[in-house]
Design a protein around this motif. Sequence first.
Motif, PDB file in Angstrom:
ATOM      1  N   LEU A   1       0.834  -1.204   0.000  1.00  0.00           N
ATOM      2  CA  LEU A   1       0.000   0.000   0.000  1.00  0.00           C
ATOM      3  C   LEU A   1       0.868   1.253   0.000  1.00  0.00           C
ATOM      4  O   LEU A   1       0.577   2.226  -0.703  1.00  0.00           O
ATOM      5  N   SER A   2       1.941   1.217   0.764  1.00  0.00           N
ATOM      6  CA  SER A   2       2.871   2.338   0.834  1.00  0.00           C
ATOM      7  C   SER A   2       3.495   2.628  -0.521  1.00  0.00           C
ATOM      8  O   SER A   2       3.634   3.790  -0.918  1.00  0.00           O
ATOM      9  N   LEU A   3       3.871   1.589  -1.233  1.00  0.00           N
ATOM     10  CA  LEU A   3       4.484   1.759  -2.552  1.00  0.00           C
ATOM     11  C   LEU A   3       3.521   2.456  -3.514  1.00  0.00           C
ATOM     12  O   LEU A   3       3.926   3.299  -4.314  1.00  0.00           O
ATOM     13  N   ARG A   4       2.254   2.162  -3.380  1.00  0.00           N
ATOM     14  CA  ARG A   4       1.251   2.748  -4.274  1.00  0.00           C
ATOM     15  C   ARG A   4       0.975   4.212  -3.970  1.00  0.00           C
ATOM     16  O   ARG A   4       0.859   5.035  -4.867  1.00  0.00           O
ATOM     17  N   TYR A   5       0.870   4.549  -2.671  1.00  0.00           N
ATOM     18  CA  TYR A   5       0.436   5.893  -2.300  1.00  0.00           C
ATOM     19  C   TYR A   5       1.548   6.830  -1.819  1.00  0.00           C
ATOM     20  O   TYR A   5       1.388   8.047  -1.859  1.00  0.00           O
ATOM     21  N   MET A   6       2.648   6.285  -1.345  1.00  0.00           N
ATOM     22  CA  MET A   6       3.682   7.126  -0.732  1.00  0.00           C
ATOM     23  C   MET A   6       4.983   7.169  -1.521  1.00  0.00           C
ATOM     24  O   MET A   6       5.881   7.931  -1.190  1.00  0.00           O
ATOM     25  N   GLY A   7       5.126   6.359  -2.539  1.00  0.00           N
ATOM     26  CA  GLY A   7       6.321   6.410  -3.372  1.00  0.00           C
ATOM     27  C   GLY A   7       7.425   5.471  -2.916  1.00  0.00           C
ATOM     28  O   GLY A   7       7.356   4.844  -1.862  1.00  0.00           O
TER      29      GLY A   7
ATOM     30  N   ALA B   1       0.492   8.003   7.835  1.00  0.00           N
ATOM     31  CA  ALA B   1       1.228   8.886   6.923  1.00  0.00           C
ATOM     32  C   ALA B   1       0.410   9.189   5.671  1.00  0.00           C
ATOM     33  O   ALA B   1       0.405  10.318   5.171  1.00  0.00           O
ATOM     34  N   ILE B   2      -0.305   8.196   5.162  1.00  0.00           N
ATOM     35  CA  ILE B   2      -1.158   8.404   3.985  1.00  0.00           C
ATOM     36  C   ILE B   2      -2.273   9.388   4.306  1.00  0.00           C
ATOM     37  O   ILE B   2      -2.553  10.317   3.539  1.00  0.00           O
TER      38      ILE B   2
END
Length: 197
Positions: free
Chosen positions: A76-82, A148-149
């Motif tokens: 999920l982090s890779l998708r929304y946070m880079g 963070a998201i």
Amino acid sequence: MKTAGLADKTMVKRCFVVFVVTVIGTLLYAIGMNAFFVPHHFLAGGLAGIAMIIYYLTGFPIGTMNLLLNIPLLILSLRYMGKFYTAVSILGTVTLSFFIDATAFLSHSIIIQSPLVSAITGGFIIGIGTGLLYRYNTNSGGLDIVGAILKKYYNLEIGNVVFGLNVIIVGASAAIFSLERAVCTLIGMYLTANVAN
């Protein structure tokens, strides 16, 4: 050419600072959890809290379970946070999981007999570690990623978001553990969130 060299040095310095802060922050988190929460069967926040429930019920190592539970959130982090934030999240997740299992020996004795004082002490130490991570835009994985998201898109304080999500986890675990432990866990989490903010 000089500008590129300066940019490279700045990036290397930033990566080094993030690495050092992540190691210190996750070590403090693990110590606070193992020395003050686990002996009294309290819960830490987020996925580490879920990993603790599984540990109390089955004996499966907390750090290893924490690492496994984090895999979907890292995606999920890779998708929304880079990529950079995700790389930092992987670092935080791995170091926290490692330190939790490496400092597990601290949970074999009760350092502070009073459950309330132990919850306050553990919450304060975990809060310092977590706040240090937030200050340098790094994290320990878990619900920090969700926080963070939400901060990025809705400008919400990470500590408050994570605390709100943790209340749900504690509520679900209250049926398994005693009400006294659930209350002490909430006190520790509340202190953690406020120190982190």
